[in-house]
Structure formats: C-alpha cells, structure tokens
Design an enzyme around this catalytic site. Sequence first.
Site, mmCIF file in Angstrom:
data_model
loop_
_atom_site.group_PDB
_atom_site.id
_atom_site.type_symbol
_atom_site.label_atom_id
_atom_site.label_comp_id
_atom_site.label_asym_id
_atom_site.label_seq_id
_atom_site.Cartn_x
_atom_site.Cartn_y
_atom_site.Cartn_z
ATOM 1 N N CYS A 168 12.763 41.247 -9.137
ATOM 2 C CA CYS A 168 11.730 42.475 -8.851
ATOM 3 C C CYS A 168 10.653 41.848 -8.204
ATOM 4 O O CYS A 168 10.010 40.742 -8.257
ATOM 5 C CB CYS A 168 11.216 42.751 -10.279
ATOM 6 S SG CYS A 168 9.829 43.858 -10.291
ATOM 7 N N CYS B 279 -0.669 51.306 -16.564
ATOM 8 C CA CYS B 279 -0.285 50.344 -15.640
ATOM 9 C C CYS B 279 -1.381 49.109 -15.399
ATOM 10 O O CYS B 279 -2.441 49.644 -14.930
ATOM 11 C CB CYS B 279 0.204 50.638 -14.264
ATOM 12 S SG CYS B 279 0.807 49.306 -13.208
ATOM 13 N N GLY C 65 2.385 47.412 -6.700
ATOM 14 C CA GLY C 65 2.171 47.913 -5.506
ATOM 15 C C GLY C 65 2.794 49.362 -5.449
ATOM 16 O O GLY C 65 3.883 49.522 -6.262
ATOM 17 N N GLU C 66 2.700 50.239 -4.553
ATOM 18 C CA GLU C 66 3.357 51.365 -4.259
ATOM 19 C C GLU C 66 4.103 51.277 -2.893
ATOM 20 O O GLU C 66 3.324 51.247 -1.920
ATOM 21 C CB GLU C 66 2.478 52.537 -4.185
ATOM 22 C CG GLU C 66 3.253 53.804 -3.899
ATOM 23 C CD GLU C 66 4.383 54.235 -4.381
ATOM 24 O OE1 GLU C 66 4.630 54.101 -5.724
ATOM 25 O OE2 GLU C 66 5.503 54.561 -3.699
ATOM 26 N N SER D 148 11.344 51.822 -6.174
ATOM 27 C CA SER D 148 10.627 52.408 -7.259
ATOM 28 C C SER D 148 9.372 53.262 -6.858
ATOM 29 O O SER D 148 8.407 52.284 -6.147
ATOM 30 C CB SER D 148 10.276 51.696 -8.562
ATOM 31 O OG SER D 148 9.676 52.288 -9.463
ATOM 32 N N HIS E 135 7.418 59.972 -15.498
ATOM 33 C CA HIS E 135 6.628 59.747 -16.834
ATOM 34 C C HIS E 135 6.060 61.061 -17.447
ATOM 35 O O HIS E 135 5.728 60.705 -18.651
ATOM 36 C CB HIS E 135 5.334 58.781 -16.637
ATOM 37 C CG HIS E 135 5.927 57.690 -15.989
ATOM 38 N ND1 HIS E 135 6.884 56.918 -16.368
ATOM 39 C CD2 HIS E 135 5.419 56.798 -14.613
ATOM 40 C CE1 HIS E 135 6.938 55.578 -15.755
ATOM 41 N NE2 HIS E 135 6.129 55.519 -14.731
ATOM 42 N N ASN F 12 4.507 48.650 -22.198
ATOM 43 C CA ASN F 12 4.222 47.301 -22.473
ATOM 44 C C ASN F 12 2.756 47.144 -22.609
ATOM 45 O O ASN F 12 2.077 47.384 -21.640
ATOM 46 C CB ASN F 12 4.731 46.612 -21.153
ATOM 47 C CG ASN F 12 5.558 45.257 -21.456
ATOM 48 O OD1 ASN F 12 5.023 44.549 -22.524
ATOM 49 N ND2 ASN F 12 6.550 45.082 -20.721
HETATM 50 N N1 SAH Z 1 4.374 51.762 -7.802
HETATM 51 C C1 SAH Z 1 5.867 51.876 -8.042
HETATM 52 C C2 SAH Z 1 6.435 50.582 -8.785
HETATM 53 C C3 SAH Z 1 5.606 50.251 -9.985
HETATM 54 S S1 SAH Z 1 6.281 49.121 -11.023
HETATM 55 C C4 SAH Z 1 6.125 53.072 -9.063
HETATM 56 O O1 SAH Z 1 5.281 53.833 -9.286
HETATM 57 O O2 SAH Z 1 7.223 53.461 -9.363
HETATM 58 C C5 SAH Z 1 7.740 49.937 -12.039
HETATM 59 C C6 SAH Z 1 7.662 50.944 -13.158
HETATM 60 O O3 SAH Z 1 7.095 50.391 -14.256
HETATM 61 C C7 SAH Z 1 7.041 52.264 -12.820
HETATM 62 O O4 SAH Z 1 7.893 53.203 -13.272
HETATM 63 C C8 SAH Z 1 5.526 51.993 -13.625
HETATM 64 O O5 SAH Z 1 5.184 53.274 -13.872
HETATM 65 C C9 SAH Z 1 6.309 51.318 -14.782
HETATM 66 N N2 SAH Z 1 5.171 50.397 -15.526
HETATM 67 C C10 SAH Z 1 3.982 49.937 -14.933
HETATM 68 N N3 SAH Z 1 3.159 49.484 -16.045
HETATM 69 C C11 SAH Z 1 3.780 49.806 -17.167
HETATM 70 C C12 SAH Z 1 3.617 49.401 -18.452
HETATM 71 N N4 SAH Z 1 2.480 48.798 -18.956
HETATM 72 N N5 SAH Z 1 4.680 49.837 -19.581
HETATM 73 C C13 SAH Z 1 5.484 50.662 -19.172
HETATM 74 N N6 SAH Z 1 5.941 50.941 -17.938
HETATM 75 C C14 SAH Z 1 5.254 50.229 -16.705
#
Ligand code: SAH
Length: 357
Positions: A101, A115, A158-159, A190, A215, A289
Amino acid sequence: MSAAALRQLAGLFPEELPLGGYRLEQLLGWVYGRGVTDFSQMHTLPASLRGELAAAFSLQPFAGLQRVDAEDGSSRYLFTLLDGQRTEAVYMPYAGHSTLCVSSMVGCPAACRFCATGAMGFGRNLSAAEVVGQLLAVAGDQGISPRSLRNLVFMGMGEPLLNLAQVRRAAEILLHPRALGMSARRVTLSTVGLPAKILALSASGPHLRLAISLHAPDEPTRQRIIPTAHAHPIAEILSAASAYQEATGRRISFEYSLLRGVNDHDWQADLLAELLRGLIAHVNLIPLNPWPGSPYRATSEAGLQRFLDRLALRGIPVSVRRSRGREAGAACGQLALAAAPRADSARGLSAQNSSRL
Ligand code: SAH
C-alpha cells in the site's frame, strides 16, 4: 550537487535514461530486478558509467525510513522525504499475493472526518519517483526483488486523483514491461470519488482497478463525513464509475468504513444495494480503525455482520477488509500522525524496527 538536485531515476521511463540496449537492460535489472539503489554496487557496469550515473541521477528519494512490524506479519514504513516531510507505506505479505500500500501525498486535502491522514491536513504531492521509490525501498528492506511485488494499492496517504499527473506517471512506470512489469489489474487506485478525474483516467488510462470510497449511500450522511461530497454528488460519482467500467471492463470496488450509528443502519445497506444495481461492483466493508482523537466509533461485529448479510441477500458481492497491524498503528495516516511532533528522524536507509512510534 545535493541529492535533491539529482534527477530521480525511479521516476523516469526506461526510454528517458541515457543508455541503450544491453547497458540499459543491466541497469534496469539492477534497479527493478534486484532492488539495488546504490550505483557503486552495480558491478556489471563499467566503473566510469557508474560514476556518470551517480553524478546525474539518484535512486534515493528518502532521507530515512523507519519500519514498524506488526504481529500479523505486516510492516508499516514511515519515510522521511528529502525535504523532511513524511509519508508512509504498508507491506502486507499475504501468502501468494503480497500487497504493498503506497501513498500519493504527504497528508491529504480531502479531510474525511474518520481518517487520521485527513486530520493532518495537506503537506504536498509526491513525485512519481517518490511513489515508485516506496516500492524499491520496501523491497530492499524486505530483501526481495521489486519485480516480485505483484499487487499494489494507492490506499496510503493522500488522494491519488488530486495528484493525477504524478500518480499516472508512477503507475505507468510500475506497469512498464522493462521497469516493474506489473499488471494493471493488480494495481488499485482508491479515490474519495472525483467524477471528472475518474473520467480523465477512463479516457487516457492507465486502466487500473478502481476503488471508490463511498462510505454512505445518502447525501446527508456522506456530506457529514466526507467534505468533498458537497461538491460531488453520489449520482455523479456512480455515473463516472459506470463510464469507467464501460471503458475498462473492470469491476469497481466500493469502500465502506462502518461508523457506529452514522452509516451502519439497515436502510443504508438496502439503499447501497439499490444504488449499485446495474454496476459490476464489489463492496469492501472496512471496520473503522480508531485513532487518538477520532470522533467516531466502530460498528460492532454483530452490526457489521448484519450490514454484510443485508448486502449479500440483495446480491451484492461483499467482503470485509480487516486492517492488519492494528497494534502498529494501522489506521491510515497513523504512523506519520504519531510521529509528526518528533524532531528526530531515522538516519540512512536501513530501517529501524521501532515500536515506540
Ligand atoms: N484518498 C483515497 C485513499 C484513502 S485510504 C480514498 O479516499 O479512497 C483508503 C481507504 O481507507 C479509504 O476508503 C478511506 O476512506 C479508508 N479509511 C481511512 N481512514 C480510515 C479509518 N480510520 N478506518 C477505516 N477506514 C479508513
């Protein structure tokens, strides 16, 4: 010349290197086949060429890295970039299909409320070399060939679609048969869900696997937890996803992190199933998480099972993605968040196995 001023070789296409034929193959073999990032160790190249390469290029986009091993076998890496900023990657050595990842940014501007990276704010975009460099550094630290890493997800910090030029370039280097030769089916991008950027990726590629962080199936809930939802309605995201599917033939994944009492109601599972009808989709339920300061709580195991069953009953392929390495601070962005106030950083590129983060 400082390392920062050297051209970062991992961010270049093989065609852009000042070598040809046999010598180029040798160099690519050292870097992508063997994971060697020190030109002086490339002993099949003439010493003069090694010197010239070292004077013009660098394979070290990081000033340091720290590794945190979790009991389940995953390893999180915190990289200190040459400007002192930090980003991270996670290596998950599942039997047969190890996955890496990677991050596309330092921090993130999307600021999703659940997040940890979102809570940090935006640092900067990573370059293609800093993205590919994460793979080389992890492979080097793990003592494996970079080319043996077959699955990669842009799910770190990051996005990626807000850093599309560099992410695209990095992905094309990952896919390049003379570089890492990965399959586009095994590289997942993602995104928080940016319709115009999804269409741009659809039009010009590369046609990676797409995962969309939905989500919530309803606007009020989505807007509550994802700030970009105000600008990008669910219907537009789904229509871009559908266009992506048409152009690429790929199944689209939808990520759904379950937040207790927010997006885990029965009616939301039903509405989600309704929305995804017509798409070849897959839902990844992610147990939240929690991180220090997180404003939400995770849905209970029973609640998660109930949400999953409702989707499955309605014919939606669904699975649960359990994050690995919780005790190592597995929530997205947690390592860097925890490390941010610290002034010190790892020296050199040998990972320090530290559990103090
Ligand atoms: N910016 C991208 C990549 C983000 S991380 C995106 O938004 O998809 C990958 C995934 O983990 C995303 O679906 C994000 O929403 C999720 N995520 C981030 N923090 C999290 C957490 N604390 N618990 C569960 N999922 C989380």
